[in-house]
Design an enzyme around this catalytic site. Structure first.
Site, PDB file in Angstrom:
ATOM      1  N   LYS A 118       0.784  -1.656  -0.169  1.00  0.00           N
ATOM      2  CA  LYS A 118      -0.174   0.054   0.084  1.00  0.00           C
ATOM      3  C   LYS A 118       0.723   1.370   0.598  1.00  0.00           C
ATOM      4  O   LYS A 118       0.555   2.287  -1.156  1.00  0.00           O
ATOM      5  CB  LYS A 118      -0.507   0.183   0.887  1.00  0.00           C
ATOM      6  CG  LYS A 118      -2.204  -0.887   0.944  1.00  0.00           C
ATOM      7  CD  LYS A 118      -2.808  -0.934   2.539  1.00  0.00           C
ATOM      8  CE  LYS A 118      -4.162  -1.982   2.297  1.00  0.00           C
ATOM      9  NZ  LYS A 118      -3.827  -3.515   2.094  1.00  0.00           N
ATOM     10  N   ARG A 294      -5.475  -8.175  -9.892  1.00  0.00           N
ATOM     11  CA  ARG A 294      -6.216  -9.342 -10.386  1.00  0.00           C
ATOM     12  C   ARG A 294      -7.372  -9.332 -11.202  1.00  0.00           C
ATOM     13  O   ARG A 294      -7.879  -7.622 -11.060  1.00  0.00           O
ATOM     14  CB  ARG A 294      -6.279 -10.065  -9.438  1.00  0.00           C
ATOM     15  CG  ARG A 294      -6.644  -9.469  -8.118  1.00  0.00           C
ATOM     16  CD  ARG A 294      -7.198 -10.590  -7.000  1.00  0.00           C
ATOM     17  NE  ARG A 294      -6.832  -9.661  -5.734  1.00  0.00           N
ATOM     18  CZ  ARG A 294      -8.398  -9.793  -5.438  1.00  0.00           C
ATOM     19  NH1 ARG A 294      -9.353  -9.902  -5.829  1.00  0.00           N
ATOM     20  NH2 ARG A 294      -8.607  -8.809  -3.869  1.00  0.00           N
TER      21      ARG A 294
END
Length: 501
Positions: A118, A294
Site C-alpha cells: 500500500k 487481479r
C-alpha cells in the site's frame, strides 16, 4: 504476439469454472489443478485435463507454485490464469511463470510488487494528481513521530498493514491513550498474516462508501476504465454485496474517478485487468485506497452493465494484442447486483458453517446469473474460503435489479449448511440500501441477528417497498430530463449499449 492454445487455471471452484468457460468459447484447451479435497469438484470435470497437485491444505496444493509450474511444463501449457486469491497477487509466482517460458495472464511481476504494498502504491500514484487520505507517507519507525502525525490529522485514525488486505493488520484508534496497544496488535497481526510488520497510519473516514473502478490495460500503453462498482456492504472489512453502477456518485465524480484510476494504473506500467479502490466520504470527496492486481470476485456486475467479457480481454492482452475497446465506446447499460453466498451463519457473527449440501437448487430466469463451483451432495471444505457461489441479477434499472435479486434469493434452496442468503435478502429489503443512504458501517448500524427471524424484518421490508415505489415514481417523472442530460457530449455516460460491444 503469442497465440494461447492451452491455459492452466491455478485456482479452484467457481472462478476456475468461470475462466474455463470463456476459454472454451475461444477454442482454448484448459487444465485444472486440484487438491485431494476438490477431487469431485465441477471445475475438475469441466477441464480438458486435470492434475491433483497435493493434499487439502492450500499450502500443499494451490500455493505450491513449483508443482503448478511443473504441471504446465509436463502438459505443454502456454499460459497460466491465477484467478483471484491464492497466487494471483504473488509477484514471485508471476516471475517464475514467465521465467519458465509460460505466459502469465495478468500484470507484470513489477506492477504486482508495487501495488502489493500500500505504501509503494501510494508513492507511485503520488506522481499524478490523485487524492490521498491524510496520513504517513512511509512505514512507521518512530512511534512518537507517528503520534505527532496522528494529532495533526486528528483522531480517529487507522493503523494499516502495508502488505495487508481483507481487514487484517488493521486497527481503528480512537485516542492517543490506546495508540501503543493498537499499534502492537496491528504489527503482530501483520507479521502473522503477511510476514511483514510494516504499518502506516491514515485519517479514519468514519462513514465511508467503498467505490472501485475496473480498468483494462494492454501491453502497448492503452488503458481504459469500465466504470465503478459499489462495494460498501461488508462484514469484517470483506464485501458481501456489490453493484454497478453506484447510486452514490454523479457523472462528474465518475469521470474524475475513472481518470484517477487510469493514472494509478499508468504509474506502474499496468496491463491486464485490475481494480483501483477508493473511499468516498460524506461530502463526496474520494481518496485512493489501493489497487488489486487481479480479477475481482465481483467482476460479473461490470460485465453485465458493459457487455464486456473481462476474462476474454485478459487473454487477448496476455497474447500481446492491443485493446480494441475505446473509452468513448463504453456505456453503462442497466444495473447489476451481486451477493456472495457464503457458508456462514449471519445470526452467529457470520462464522463459517461447514457441512454437506443436502439441498442445492439454483435460481434461474431472466436477468439471473449464478457463478458457483458446487453441486448437490458436495461438502463445503474447511480448508478454503467458504464462498459457495456468486448470485448476480441484472435489470433495466436498480429497482428492477433489486426485485430480481429478492426473487432469486427466494428461489435459491440450500440446506445442510447455513448461508448468507437470509442476510442478503435483509439487505435488499432494507430502506437504507434501497435509498442509497448506507456506508461500510451498514452491518454495525442496521443489522442484528434476531432481525432474520422477527417481524422487524417485515416492517423494514414494508418501508423499503414504499421508498422503492417513490424512487421509481420520481425516476419515471424525471425520465425525459435525465435522458437529455445523459445525452450531453461532455459526459458521454449514455445509458445504452452500443452494437460494437
Amino acid at each position: 504476439m503469442s497465440l494461447i492454445k492451452k491455459i492452466l487455471v491455478a485456482n479452484r471452484g467457481e472462478i476456475a469454472l468461470r475462466i474455463m468457460r470463456t476459454a472454451r468459447e475461444m477454442n482454448i484447451a484448459t487444465v485444472a489443478v486440484f487438491s485431494e479435497a476438490d477431487r469431485k469438484s465441477p471445475h475438475v470435470r469441466y477441464a480438458d485435463e486435470a492434475v491433483c497437485i497435493g493434499p487439502a491444505p492450500s499450502s500443499a496444493s494451490y500455493l505450491n507454485s513449483e508443482k503448478i509450474i511443473q504441471v504446465c511444463l509436463d502438459l505443454d501449457v502456454d499460459a497460466v490464469h491465477p484467478g483471484y486469491g491464492f497466487l494471483s497477487e504473488n509477484a514471485g509466482f508471476a516471475k517464475k511463470v514467465q521465467e519458465a517460458g509460460i505466459i502469465f495472464i495478468g500484470p507484470s511481476p513489477e506492477a504486482i510488487e508495487i501495488m502489493g504494498s500500500k505504501l509503494a502504491a501510494k508513492q507511485a500514484a503520488s506522481h499524478y494528481q490523485i487524492p490521498m487520505v491524510p496520513g504517513t507517507e512511509s512505514a512507521i519507525t518512530d512511534r512518537e513521530e507517528a503520534k505527532t502525525t496522528a494529532r495533526a490529522i486528528g483522531y480517529p485514525i487507522l493503523i494499516k498493514a502495508s502488505a495487508g488486505g481483507g481487514g487484517k493488520g488493521m486497527r481503528v484508534v480512537e485516542s492517543e491513550e490506546v495508540f501503543d496497544e493498537q499499534m502492537d496488535r496491528a504489527v503482530s497481526e501483520a507479521v502473522a498474516s503477511f510476514g511483514d510488520g510494516s504499518v502506516f497510519i491514515e485519517k479514519y473516514i468514519t462513514s465511508p462508501k467503498h467505490i472501485e473502478i475496473q480498468i483494462l490495460g494492454d501491453q502497448h500503453g492503452n488503458i481504459i476504465h469500465l466504470f465503478e462498482r459499489e462495494c460498501s456492504i461488508q462484514r469484517r472489512h470483506q464485501k458481501v454485496v456489490e453493484e454497478a453502477p453506484s447510486i452514490s456518485i454523479t457523472n462528474e465524480i465518475r469521470a474524475e474517478m475513472g481518470r484517477c484510476a487510469i493514472d494509478v494504473a499508468r504509474s506502474c506500467g499496468y496491463y491486464g485487468a485490475g481494480t483501483v479502490e477508493f473511499i468516498l466520504d460524506e461530502q463526496s470527496n474520494f481518496y485512493f485506497l489501493e489497487m488489486n492486481t487481479r480479477l475481482q470476485v465481483e467482476h460479473p456486475v461490470t460485465e453485465q452493465i458493459t457487455g464486456v467479457d473481462l476474462v476474454k480481454q485478459m487473454i487477448y492482452i496476455a497474447e500481446g494484442k492491443p485493446l480494441t475497446l475505446k473509452q468513448e465506446d463504453l456505456y453503462i447499460h442497466g444495473h447489476a447486483i451481486e451477493v456472495r453466498v457464503y457458508a456462514e451463519d449471519a445470526s452467529n457473527n457470520f462464522l463459517p458453517d461447514v457441512g454437506t449440501l443436502n439441498t442445492y437448487v439454483k435460481p434461474d430466469g431472466n436477468g439471473v446469473r449464478v457463478d458457483d463451483g458446487f453441486e448437490l451432495g458436495m461438502e463445503i471444505p474447511i480448508y478454503y474460503d467458504p464462498m459457495i457461489a456468486k448470485l448476480i441479477t441484472y435489470g433495466s434499472d436498480r429497482a428492477e435489479a433489486i426485485q430480481k435479486m429478492v426473487r432469486a434469493i427466494d428461489e435459491y434452496k440450500i440446506s445442510g449448511v447455513q448461508t448468507t442468503l437470509p442476510f442478503c435478502r435483509f439487505v435488499m429489503n432494507h430502506a437504507a440500501f434501497i435509498s442509497g443512504a448506507f456506508d461500510t458501517n451498514f452491518v454495525t448500524t442496521y443489522f442484528k441477528p434476531e432481525m432474520l427471524h422477527s417481524d422487524l424484518n417485515k416492517d423494514a421490508a414494508t418501508l423499503a417497498a414504499l421508498i422503492s415505489a417513490q424512487i421509481q415514481l420520481e425516476t419515471t417523472s424525471n425520465h425525459e430530463s435525465q435522458t437529455m442530460a445523459e445525452s450531453d457530449n461532455a459526459t458521454k455516460w449514455k445509458l445504452r449499449r452500443t452494437h460494437n460491444l
